[in-house]
Design a protein around this motif. Sequence first.
Motif, PDB file in Angstrom:
ATOM      1  N   TYR A 218       0.843  -1.200   0.000  1.00  0.00           N
ATOM      2  CA  TYR A 218       0.000   0.000   0.000  1.00  0.00           C
ATOM      3  C   TYR A 218       0.875   1.246   0.000  1.00  0.00           C
ATOM      4  N   SER A 219       0.265   2.359  -0.420  1.00  0.00           N
ATOM      5  CA  SER A 219       1.006   3.618  -0.427  1.00  0.00           C
ATOM      6  C   SER A 219       1.305   4.024   1.013  1.00  0.00           C
ATOM      7  N   LYS A 220       2.437   4.648   1.222  1.00  0.00           N
ATOM      8  CA  LYS A 220       2.883   4.949   2.582  1.00  0.00           C
ATOM      9  C   LYS A 220       1.951   5.919   3.303  1.00  0.00           C
ATOM     10  N   ASP A 221       1.163   6.672   2.527  1.00  0.00           N
ATOM     11  CA  ASP A 221       0.284   7.668   3.146  1.00  0.00           C
ATOM     12  C   ASP A 221      -1.193   7.297   3.053  1.00  0.00           C
ATOM     13  N   VAL A 222      -1.505   6.015   2.767  1.00  0.00           N
ATOM     14  CA  VAL A 222      -2.900   5.632   2.572  1.00  0.00           C
ATOM     15  C   VAL A 222      -3.734   5.909   3.821  1.00  0.00           C
ATOM     16  N   ILE A 223      -3.131   5.777   5.002  1.00  0.00           N
ATOM     17  CA  ILE A 223      -3.865   6.030   6.243  1.00  0.00           C
ATOM     18  C   ILE A 223      -3.714   7.491   6.679  1.00  0.00           C
ATOM     19  N   THR A 224      -2.508   8.029   6.589  1.00  0.00           N
ATOM     20  CA  THR A 224      -2.285   9.412   7.045  1.00  0.00           C
ATOM     21  C   THR A 224      -3.062  10.413   6.194  1.00  0.00           C
ATOM     22  N   PHE A 225      -3.176  10.146   4.898  1.00  0.00           N
ATOM     23  CA  PHE A 225      -3.952  11.052   4.036  1.00  0.00           C
ATOM     24  C   PHE A 225      -5.430  11.006   4.417  1.00  0.00           C
ATOM     25  N   ALA A 226      -5.933   9.804   4.741  1.00  0.00           N
ATOM     26  CA  ALA A 226      -7.331   9.691   5.172  1.00  0.00           C
ATOM     27  C   ALA A 226      -7.551  10.465   6.472  1.00  0.00           C
ATOM     28  N   ARG A 227      -6.589  10.423   7.378  1.00  0.00           N
ATOM     29  CA  ARG A 227      -6.702  11.206   8.616  1.00  0.00           C
ATOM     30  C   ARG A 227      -6.712  12.694   8.301  1.00  0.00           C
ATOM     31  N   LYS A 228      -5.819  13.102   7.436  1.00  0.00           N
ATOM     32  CA  LYS A 228      -5.696  14.516   7.083  1.00  0.00           C
ATOM     33  C   LYS A 228      -6.993  15.053   6.474  1.00  0.00           C
ATOM     34  N   MET A 229      -7.656  14.212   5.681  1.00  0.00           N
ATOM     35  CA  MET A 229      -8.883  14.633   5.006  1.00  0.00           C
ATOM     36  C   MET A 229     -10.126  14.447   5.882  1.00  0.00           C
ATOM     37  N   GLY A 230      -9.968  13.867   7.058  1.00  0.00           N
ATOM     38  CA  GLY A 230     -11.108  13.671   7.946  1.00  0.00           C
ATOM     39  C   GLY A 230     -11.940  12.452   7.625  1.00  0.00           C
ATOM     40  N   TYR A 231     -11.363  11.497   6.884  1.00  0.00           N
ATOM     41  CA  TYR A 231     -12.099  10.293   6.522  1.00  0.00           C
ATOM     42  C   TYR A 231     -11.949   9.199   7.575  1.00  0.00           C
ATOM     43  N   PHE A 232     -10.965   9.315   8.466  1.00  0.00           N
ATOM     44  CA  PHE A 232     -10.669   8.254   9.421  1.00  0.00           C
ATOM     45  C   PHE A 232      -9.956   8.849  10.635  1.00  0.00           C
ATOM     46  N   ASN A 233     -10.308   8.355  11.830  1.00  0.00           N
ATOM     47  CA  ASN A 233      -9.637   8.856  13.033  1.00  0.00           C
ATOM     48  C   ASN A 233      -9.362   7.759  14.065  1.00  0.00           C
ATOM     49  N   GLY A 234      -9.388   6.504  13.631  1.00  0.00           N
ATOM     50  CA  GLY A 234      -9.165   5.402  14.570  1.00  0.00           C
ATOM     51  C   GLY A 234      -7.730   4.917  14.581  1.00  0.00           C
ATOM     52  N   LYS A 235      -7.536   3.701  15.083  1.00  0.00           N
ATOM     53  CA  LYS A 235      -6.224   3.084  15.116  1.00  0.00           C
ATOM     54  C   LYS A 235      -5.865   2.566  13.717  1.00  0.00           C
ATOM     55  N   ASP A 236      -4.576   2.559  13.392  1.00  0.00           N
ATOM     56  CA  ASP A 236      -4.139   2.077  12.086  1.00  0.00           C
ATOM     57  C   ASP A 236      -4.667   0.674  11.798  1.00  0.00           C
ATOM     58  N   ALA A 237      -4.649  -0.185  12.810  1.00  0.00           N
ATOM     59  CA  ALA A 237      -5.081  -1.563  12.623  1.00  0.00           C
ATOM     60  C   ALA A 237      -6.560  -1.675  12.246  1.00  0.00           C
ATOM     61  N   ASP A 238      -7.335  -0.635  12.521  1.00  0.00           N
ATOM     62  CA  ASP A 238      -8.766  -0.635  12.220  1.00  0.00           C
ATOM     63  C   ASP A 238      -9.091   0.059  10.905  1.00  0.00           C
TER      64      ASP A 238
END
Length: 554
Positions: A218-238
């Motif tokens: 996966y892209s290195k920012d697949v989770i951090t970008f989602a956090r930045k955009m407000g799409y996700f705020n949980g634990k990485d594992a979730d």
Amino acid sequence: MTRHNITKIIAIAAMAMGAAANADACTNLLVGKNASADGSTIISYAADAHILYGDLQMLPAADHKPGTMRVINDWDTGIKHGEIPEAAHTYAVVGNINEHQLTIAESTWGGREELWESDGIIDYGSLIYIALQRCRTAREALDLMTKLVAEYGYCSEGESFSIGDPNEIWVLDLIGKGKKEKGAVWVAQRVPDDCIAGHANQARIHRFPLNDKANCIYSKDVITFARKMGYFNGKDADFDFSAAYAPADFGNLRGCDARVWSYFNRFKAGMDKYLPFINGKKGAEVMPFAVQPDRKVSVRDVQNMMRDHYEGTPFDMTQDPGAKINYDVPYRWRPMEFKVDSVTYSMERAIATQQTGFVFVSQMRSWLPDQVGGCLWFGVDDANTAVFVPMYCCMTEAPASYAQGKADLYTLDWNSAFWVNNWVANQAYSRYNKMIVDIRKVQGEIEDSFEANQPKVEAKAVALVKNNPAEAVEFLTNYSVNQAQSTTARYRKLGEYLFVKYLDGNVKKEKDGKFERNEAGYPVQPNWGGYNQEYYDVVGRGSGDRLKVVEPEK
């Protein structure tokens, strides 16, 4: 979405319409090598669009001088996005398979609308064919495709790609970053060898392993970008890719994931447990990315699955009121959504659909030479009534009736496979349960002959490869071309037969394979077609007293 002239305006308008329109596009069904009946990897694809003319694309291998640039034109609109350096050598491509048996297909899911607009120059269609022309394996293609969008930016909607070679199949879910940043966010998951998987206009990768690079990257920012955009705020594992970047509504579930569910349900017991998910129940267990089938899946199984209308399931399109008043026809004209007394309803959207441009089942085999191992079973128009014709990945010419430029969506041509198949299919839509029996007979005879011939044709080709590869290529090209041309001719005869047999709502009587005549050679009285009881019930009750038979008053 598909590879021809579907404008971005139409795409954006379709997405704006929501659930019904979002279910208009493509279906991919996948089979791992240990889940298949013969050890092949299998990818199927239906390119569904209302303005798509179905033909077979041929891209010959080529060498390019240093400094040559490749123009990137949008695959849907033809608009130039930019240029990138061309590869020194590009491989030959037949449809969606290249000379090394690499196959790539897609389905569009749109996703977060604010991520569509981009200054990038790589669109989804160009991404597919650049990879096919430059790569030999699925992993090479994954690496190239993700590097291309990182370097040049991605300018299409959210997309799922099926990427397979004779040894493995991957699904890549990818979406751009909009105007915010260059590039794309993505996750790619390997289909387990003993499993089947699929995607149909909805991102299928939900939670994924974060530390299994052999099976998930996966892209290195697949989770951090989602956090930045407000799409996700949980634990990485979730983190759930589909939930973050392609949040589902009714259309995504019932119009898209339901097609994958129907595929799983055909080959795996117990899939009813995921019906709450398909029906959008809150907290329902998410349908898995892949399942282990209860039996081995053959190429013919996948071909027939591409003809699915949910038969035998709660969504069976041959059993609902729309079918029962119209010869059990499993087709519904667009728009899919409609209202009755201010209540919104939606038609089902099955794998087989009338607006298909072309369909294929790609068979990739590691134990055979590439020229023989890669067989693209290819058809045009509605998968349900199409014939899957063997097109080998080494072919050097397209059959005339399938060739690009033969005709187009506005030019009817009786020597075009697309138009002949449409003629057959569109006749059947008006009297489905009667005509489909005749179509299945011819379709089955042709496909049975292909299946029976395949071992001896390929044995001869393998022998030729050992002594003279060029002769093997010529032999398989001629075989594919001849089978395709004879299929088009046979289907034209089928269309003529259907037209005569069912003329004016009647059904002509047959005897010894011919339409029946009396002893003087004159036509006999045909059977009347009539309707079923459900139709009479609707018409009789809906007409009040107007059609009621009453005795005249005396």
